[in-house]
Design a protein around this motif. Structure first.
Motif, PDB file in Angstrom:
ATOM      1  N   LEU A  58       0.844  -1.194   0.000  1.00  0.00           N
ATOM      2  CA  LEU A  58       0.000   0.000   0.000  1.00  0.00           C
ATOM      3  C   LEU A  58       0.877   1.241   0.000  1.00  0.00           C
ATOM      4  CD1 LEU A  58      -2.664  -0.889   2.745  1.00  0.00           C
ATOM      5  CD2 LEU A  58      -2.849  -1.200   0.269  1.00  0.00           C
ATOM      6  N   GLU A  62      -2.755   5.266   0.344  1.00  0.00           N
ATOM      7  CA  GLU A  62      -3.708   4.160   0.503  1.00  0.00           C
ATOM      8  C   GLU A  62      -3.847   3.765   1.983  1.00  0.00           C
ATOM      9  OE1 GLU A  62      -3.401   1.777  -3.758  1.00  0.00           O
ATOM     10  OE2 GLU A  62      -1.810   1.478  -2.289  1.00  0.00           O
ATOM     11  N   ARG A  65      -5.924   6.377   3.658  1.00  0.00           N
ATOM     12  CA  ARG A  65      -7.347   6.262   3.275  1.00  0.00           C
ATOM     13  C   ARG A  65      -8.023   5.136   4.046  1.00  0.00           C
ATOM     14  NH1 ARG A  65      -9.280   5.443  -2.638  1.00  0.00           N
ATOM     15  NH2 ARG A  65     -11.280   5.300  -1.582  1.00  0.00           N
ATOM     16  N   ARG A 295      -6.949  -4.073  -0.271  1.00  0.00           N
ATOM     17  CA  ARG A 295      -6.211  -3.403  -1.351  1.00  0.00           C
ATOM     18  C   ARG A 295      -6.949  -3.547  -2.674  1.00  0.00           C
ATOM     19  NH1 ARG A 295      -1.798  -6.642  -2.291  1.00  0.00           N
ATOM     20  NH2 ARG A 295      -2.806  -7.472  -4.120  1.00  0.00           N
ATOM     21  N   LEU A 298      -9.775  -1.207  -2.791  1.00  0.00           N
ATOM     22  CA  LEU A 298      -9.269   0.164  -2.926  1.00  0.00           C
ATOM     23  C   LEU A 298      -8.843   0.437  -4.362  1.00  0.00           C
ATOM     24  CD1 LEU A 298      -8.729   2.308  -0.702  1.00  0.00           C
ATOM     25  CD2 LEU A 298      -6.410   1.413  -0.522  1.00  0.00           C
ATOM     26  N   ARG A 299      -8.081  -0.492  -4.924  1.00  0.00           N
ATOM     27  CA  ARG A 299      -7.532  -0.262  -6.272  1.00  0.00           C
ATOM     28  C   ARG A 299      -8.586  -0.467  -7.366  1.00  0.00           C
ATOM     29  NH1 ARG A 299      -1.159  -2.126  -5.546  1.00  0.00           N
ATOM     30  NH2 ARG A 299      -0.798  -0.591  -3.905  1.00  0.00           N
TER      31      ARG A 299
END
Ligand code: SAM
Length: 354
Positions: A58, A62, A65, A295, A298-299
């Motif tokens: 990350l 990130e 966040r 992750r 998020l991505r």
């Protein structure tokens, strides 16, 4: 088998999001790297590991966040760990970003101290609240045997720097291994007093990474108390009603120390901790075999609300009592062998964050 099966609840008494045992989502450990500059034989006995791919780590943005989402759901305590967190490039920058999150009541760091003298000032300026330094021995030769490195002077310099920089509630964590450092308990207490730090003795745990673990090597809470009682006299438990992993005690001279007895006297019922790996997997227990891939969400562009919804539903379903279930296992041995750890590095303590 639970003696008193819990009533499923999803709101704790203080109104926060709660799991199936009524435990709030309050404390988050964030591992910022799986790399370490020591090779403690109870944690990372191998020289080489299957490291997390760099592109999967990350970014600071990130991490910030995700932490923002966690704090919006009730997390107040954030501990940065690893691996060795000070190996992460520009680490104070991450601290600065997290320190700007006003919902974080306690922003703490766990470090082996090797690089702390170099970075302590920048970390203090960045807004780090507290530091816990790991210190298993006061003897340089013993340190070299235990860690495979000769950085003992830097560790002591790191502790001194933390003291001089005025970090409050300084803590020193010592994993006590039978026949290795179990003769240093009172020396460590005395040293802790001299640097104004509270020492916490940790029982050797059979978590991932501890591939040389055996029950015989565990110097137990009961043995610690017996040894210290012989040296100092009657020891009084503080009997705090706290979710902190350490049980605290007072010596007759007023010195306070802690014991983290996850192996013989686990404390899962009060556990409000969860862990985020450096590549964004969220684990609900140090012993959990699987985590949630945040992750990927998020991505893929998930919104904060979508990530919050996922975290909430996973936490509500949480019933983990890893240490208690391990303690209930009659015959204990190594939890996860090296071959399995190589196949899934997320099972490692240095990936998950101790
Ligand atoms: N590198 C940092 C440090 O040394 O503090 C942070 C990560 S390290 C994994 C965090 C803590 O976990 C250290 O205090 C370490 O001693 C402890 N630890 C690692 N393996 C352990 C084990 N098998 N049993 C008990 N504690 C362990």
């Amino acid at each position: 088998m639970l003696r008193n099966p819990p009533i499923p609840v999803d709101v704790s008494p203080d109104g926060a999001l709660a799991d199936r045992l009524g435990r709030p989502l309050r404390s988050l450990r964030v591992s910022v790297t799986d790399r370490c500059n020591l090779r403690c034989n109870y944690c990372m006995p191998q020289e080489e590991y299957v490291w997390l791919p760099r592109q999967e780590l990350l970014t600071f943005e990130e991490i910030a966040r995700l932490v923002e989402v966690f704090t919006s759901l009730g997390v107040e305590d954030v501990r940065l760990t690893g691996g060795e967190p000070l190996l992460r490039r520009d680490f104070p920058q991450l601290v600065r970003m997290l320190a700007a999150n006003s919902r974080i009541r306690d922003l703490a760091l766990t470090t082996n101290g090797v690089l702390f003298a170099e970075q302590g000032e920048a970390l203090r300026a960045a807004g780090l609240h507290r530091v816990t330094l790991s210190l298993d021995t006061l003897r340089a030769k013993r340190f070299a045997t235990l860690t495979g490195r000769d950085n003992h002077p830097q560790v002591l310099a790191g502790i001194e720097a933390a003291r001089q920089l005025g970090f409050p509630n300084l803590k020193l964590d010592t994993v006590v291994l039978r026949g290795v450092n179990d003769d240093e308990l009172s020396d460590l207490i005395e040293y802790g007093r001299s640097v104004n730090a509270e020492v916490r003795f940790i029982e050797y745990m059979d978590v991932g990474g501890a591939t040389q673990w055996s029950l015989e090597k565990v110097f137990t809470r009961a043995e610690m108390l017996e040894q210290l009682g012989k040296r100092y006299g009657a020891i009084a438990p503080l009997n705090e009603n706290s979710s902190a992993p350490a049980e605290r005690f007072r010596l007759p001279d007023g010195t306070v120390f802690g014991i983290i007895a996850s192996t013989t006297t686990p404390f899962c019922r009060g556990c409000d901790r969860s862990r985020l790996t450096a590549d964004g997997f969220w684990y609900l227990c140090l012993y959990a075999q699987a985590g949630t891939d945040l992750r990927q969400m998020l991505r893929a562009g998930a919104s904060a609300a979508e990530i919050a919804a996922r975290i909430s539903s996973v936490w509500r379903a949480r019933s983990d009592r890893g240490a208690e279930l391990r303690a209930a296992t009659g015959e204990r041995g190594v939890l996860i062998g090296i071959e399995q750890l190589r196949l899934d590095p997320h099972l490692e303590m240095h990936t998950r964050g101790g």
